[in-house]
Write an enzyme that holds these catalytic residues in place. Structure first.
Site, PDB file in Angstrom:
ATOM      1  CG  ASN A   1      -1.356   1.274   1.741  1.00 51.72           C
ATOM      2  OD1 ASN A   1      -2.271   1.716   0.743  1.00 51.72           O
ATOM      3  ND2 ASN A   1      -1.790   2.256   2.250  1.00 51.72           N
TER       4      ASN A   1
ATOM      5  CB  SER B   1      -4.738   4.797  -7.797  1.00 52.87           C
ATOM      6  OG  SER B   1      -5.312   6.342  -8.502  1.00 52.87           O
TER       7      SER B   1
ATOM      8  CE1 TYR C   1      -0.369   7.420  -5.696  1.00 53.14           C
ATOM      9  CE2 TYR C   1      -2.417   7.845  -7.523  1.00 53.14           C
ATOM     10  CZ  TYR C   1      -2.102   7.728  -5.955  1.00 53.14           C
ATOM     11  OH  TYR C   1      -2.220   6.527  -5.774  1.00 53.14           O
TER      12      TYR C   1
ATOM     13  CE  LYS D   1      -0.347   4.506  -6.705  1.00 52.96           C
ATOM     14  NZ  LYS D   1       0.648   3.749  -5.302  1.00 52.96           N
TER      15      LYS D   1
END
Length: 289
Positions: A111, A157, A210, A214
């Site tokens: 995580n 995500s 980001y 992901k």
């Protein structure tokens, strides 16, 4: 000696902490239930990680359910340091697990990750270094320790969804995810170079460190799951999106609670998903990447 061993990275707050709490709550009724359960809550900071264990040991929901060993249940939560942005830290954690649990572990939920403000080549480099290469190193180093019947879950995500890319890049990601980890890494390096040259938009990438990190994490998870299946390794390996959760990372703008965000990762770690591997999951089901 605990019968089952779980590891959750980046677990001192937010979704990570909720994943640990919900693993403890759901273990008694899960298909993996078999005797005692030891969960390693890992974080970069010893102080924050140890504090998180204290918080869980007096958590009202866990107390009420009597799932912790101190209350007569099966589960014990312990803290262990792990910084996924530091290869030496990953190796030290792997060696610790090998020494303490030569029989292997059962569940790994990756995580840990970062979301930085702004967009420039420094932000991109650091984000890819942690979220892509750090998660990859943790996956590759710890996967061999997972026993047959175990689970590996990478918390990615929906920001990594391929609808943000040019058709050519979508094809590159999909093809890399079916080819090899090094093919996935090549797409990440292409992004880093494009940003350096100020040409990421021209090359079909979003200007979002980001999101691209992901997408890379989903790609390598699929590639590793495919390789593991070919080798006959009986471990279910999946990536998921917890949803838009109200945490520090979403600056408090999320619409889901942390416990709602933990639902899909916990399902993949402990639930009934017989034979399902190499998927990208959202809201407890596989979705088109």
């Amino acid at each position: 000696m605990a019968s089952r061993i779980g590891v959750v990275t980046g677990a001192n707050k937010g979704i990570g902490l909720a994943i640990v709490r919900n693993l403890a709550l759901q273990y008694p009724k899960s298909p993996l239930h078999s005797g005692s359960f030891l969960i390693y809550l890992t974080a970069r900071s010893t102080e924050r990680g140890s504090e998180a264990v204290k918080v869980l040991n007096s958590d009202p929901a866990l107390k009420k359910a009597k799932v912790l060993a101190q209350d007569g249940g099966d589960t014990t939560i312990k803290f262990q340091t792990l910084d996924i942005s530091d290869v030496a830290s990953i190796h030290a954690f792997r060696d610790f697990l090998k020494k303490e649990h030569p029989e292997g572990i059962d569940v790994l939920v990756n995580n840990a990750g970062i979301a930085m403000d702004g967009f420039n080549d420094k932000v991109v480099k650091e984000t890819i270094h942690t979220n892509y290469y750090g998660s990859l190193a943790a996956t590759q180093d710890l996967l061999p320790l997972i026993r047959p019947g175990g689970r590996l879950v990478n918390v990615a995500s929906s920001a990594g969804h391929l609808n943000k890319y040019s058709a050519a890049l979508q094809e590159s990601f999909l093809s890399a995810s079916k080819t090899s980890v090094s093919a996935c890494s090549a797409v990440m390096e292409k992004f880093i170079e494009a940003v350096k040259a100020g040409k990421e938009k021209e090359e079909g990438f979003p200007s979002a460190a980001y999101a691209v990190s992901k997408a890379g994490e989903i790609a390598f998870t699929k590639a590793i799951a495919m390789e593991a299946e070919k080798e006959g390794k009986k471990v279910l390996i999946n990536a998921c999106c917890p949803g838009y959760v109200n945490t520090d990372m979403s600056k408090g703008n999320g619409t889901k609670t942390v416990d709602e965000g933990a639902e899909t990762p916990v399902l993949l770690a402990l639930g009934e998903i017989e034979g399902k591997t190499a998927g990208f999951w959202l809201s407890e089901k596989t979705i088109e990447w």
